[in-house]
Design a protein around this motif. Structure first.
Motif, PDB file in Angstrom:
ATOM      1  N   PRO A  14     -34.169  20.528 -52.301  1.00 26.41           N
ATOM      2  CA  PRO A  14     -35.195  20.894 -53.289  1.00 26.41           C
ATOM      3  C   PRO A  14     -35.069  20.147 -54.608  1.00 26.41           C
ATOM      4  CG  PRO A  14     -33.675  22.721 -52.919  1.00 26.41           C
ATOM      5  CD  PRO A  14     -33.309  21.655 -51.955  1.00 26.41           C
ATOM      6  N   GLU A  15     -33.890  19.607 -54.909  1.00 23.72           N
ATOM      7  CA  GLU A  15     -33.710  18.874 -56.171  1.00 23.72           C
ATOM      8  C   GLU A  15     -34.249  17.453 -56.102  1.00 23.72           C
ATOM      9  OE1 GLU A  15     -29.884  19.242 -58.005  1.00 23.72           O
ATOM     10  OE2 GLU A  15     -29.748  21.360 -57.440  1.00 23.72           O
ATOM     11  N   TYR A  32     -39.286  28.649 -49.429  1.00 23.01           N
ATOM     12  CA  TYR A  32     -39.746  30.032 -49.549  1.00 23.01           C
ATOM     13  C   TYR A  32     -39.792  30.793 -48.221  1.00 23.01           C
ATOM     14  CZ  TYR A  32     -41.025  28.773 -54.307  1.00 23.01           C
ATOM     15  OH  TYR A  32     -40.985  28.353 -55.599  1.00 23.01           O
ATOM     16  N   ASP A  61     -46.903  16.938 -61.394  1.00 22.19           N
ATOM     17  CA  ASP A  61     -46.881  15.668 -62.126  1.00 22.19           C
ATOM     18  C   ASP A  61     -47.893  14.648 -61.600  1.00 22.19           C
ATOM     19  OD1 ASP A  61     -45.745  14.703 -59.779  1.00 22.19           O
ATOM     20  OD2 ASP A  61     -43.879  14.047 -60.709  1.00 22.19           O
ATOM     21  N   ARG A  77     -46.720  23.706 -56.616  1.00 19.24           N
ATOM     22  CA  ARG A  77     -47.235  25.055 -56.862  1.00 19.24           C
ATOM     23  C   ARG A  77     -48.378  25.337 -55.895  1.00 19.24           C
ATOM     24  NH1 ARG A  77     -49.490  23.828 -62.939  1.00 19.24           N
ATOM     25  NH2 ARG A  77     -50.674  21.981 -62.362  1.00 19.24           N
ATOM     26  N   HIS A  91     -49.227  18.991 -56.708  1.00 15.22           N
ATOM     27  CA  HIS A  91     -48.093  18.261 -57.281  1.00 15.22           C
ATOM     28  C   HIS A  91     -48.311  18.244 -58.789  1.00 15.22           C
ATOM     29  CE1 HIS A  91     -48.001  16.880 -53.099  1.00 15.22           C
ATOM     30  NE2 HIS A  91     -46.704  16.660 -53.302  1.00 15.22           N
ATOM     31  N   ARG A  93     -40.149  17.557 -54.963  1.00 15.64           N
ATOM     32  CA  ARG A  93     -39.157  18.477 -55.529  1.00 15.64           C
ATOM     33  C   ARG A  93     -39.836  19.830 -55.694  1.00 15.64           C
ATOM     34  NH1 ARG A  93     -37.952  17.234 -60.710  1.00 15.64           N
ATOM     35  NH2 ARG A  93     -39.850  16.008 -60.809  1.00 15.64           N
ATOM     36  N   ILE A  94     -39.149  20.899 -55.372  1.00 14.21           N
ATOM     37  CA  ILE A  94     -39.766  22.227 -55.368  1.00 14.21           C
ATOM     38  C   ILE A  94     -40.296  22.602 -56.751  1.00 14.21           C
ATOM     39  CG2 ILE A  94     -37.712  23.653 -55.780  1.00 14.21           C
ATOM     40  CD1 ILE A  94     -40.513  24.296 -53.179  1.00 14.21           C
ATOM     41  N   GLU A  95     -39.652  22.148 -57.815  1.00 10.88           N
ATOM     42  CA  GLU A  95     -40.126  22.451 -59.173  1.00 10.88           C
ATOM     43  C   GLU A  95     -41.442  21.735 -59.491  1.00 10.88           C
ATOM     44  OE1 GLU A  95     -37.716  19.158 -61.837  1.00 10.88           O
ATOM     45  OE2 GLU A  95     -36.781  21.079 -61.479  1.00 10.88           O
ATOM     46  N   ASN A  96     -41.813  20.739 -58.689  1.00 11.21           N
ATOM     47  CA  ASN A  96     -43.047  19.989 -58.900  1.00 11.21           C
ATOM     48  C   ASN A  96     -44.202  20.517 -58.044  1.00 11.21           C
ATOM     49  OD1 ASN A  96     -44.508  17.744 -60.076  1.00 11.21           O
ATOM     50  ND2 ASN A  96     -44.426  16.803 -58.065  1.00 11.21           N
ATOM     51  N   TRP A 143     -42.349  23.677 -49.102  1.00  8.14           N
ATOM     52  CA  TRP A 143     -42.650  25.075 -49.444  1.00  8.14           C
ATOM     53  C   TRP A 143     -42.099  26.008 -48.367  1.00  8.14           C
ATOM     54  CZ3 TRP A 143     -44.876  26.384 -54.019  1.00  8.14           C
ATOM     55  CH2 TRP A 143     -45.230  27.730 -54.186  1.00  8.14           C
TER      56      TRP A 143
END
Length: 159
Positions: free
Chosen positions: A12-13, A62, A74, A86, A72, A81-84, A58
């Motif tokens: 995920p990173e 999850y 950005d 939604r 995405h 990356r999971i932080e990117n 995802w």
């Protein structure tokens, strides 16, 4: 899902997938999985079925496939990356698009009028909205950015 977890590791990173098992000539344990499609998304084939890597990311993180569309944040379709990522509606995803490749002004939401002036427009609520006519493309783009921030909120993309 079990088959995917059995075959792939997801970080995920970094947003990358690596093969856990040998799957033919190209899929070797530890080797990067997937390839870019013509739109810039990473695709991974498992048992003759093509998956979008952002949807697999995802799922792996999850434990379920996303309910809607994956955006995405950005704008980089290969950054998984999971932080990117939604889960959002199609309309929200469209708000976060970059300027089109055929854009001639150099600015999202800005077109050159026959008069030589610059027009700012934004799309929301299913309609195109006129924001004004300006002397420079920078002024028109500033008007677009202000409207995008107000209407599109966290999905606003200025470039």
């Amino acid at each position: 899902m079990e088959k995917i977890k059995e075959l792939l590791d997801y970080d995920p990173e970094t947003g990358e997938f690596h093969w856990r098992q040998r799957r033919g000539y190209t899929a070797q344990p530890g080797k990067l999985a997937g390839h870019l499609d013509t739109y810039g998304h990473v695709q991974i084939t498992v048992d003759w079925k093509i998956y979008a890597a952002h949807r697999l990311a995802w799922l792996m993180f999850y434990g379920t496939f996303p309910k809607k569309t994956i955006d995405h944040i950005d704008g980089n379709k290969a950054n998984n990356r999971i932080e990117n990522l939604r889960d959002c509606s199609h309309a929200e995803n469209c708000k976060n698009q970059r300027k089109r490749l055929n854009n001639k002004s150099g600015y999202k939401g800005v077109v050159l009028a026959p008069s030589g002036k610059w027009i700012a427009n934004i799309r929301f609520g299913g309609k195109q909205h006129y924001l004004g006519t300006f002397s420079t493309p920078e002024q028109a783009h500033a008007a677009y950015c202000q409207a995008a921030d107000a209407e599109h909120k966290e999905f606003a993309h200025h470039g």
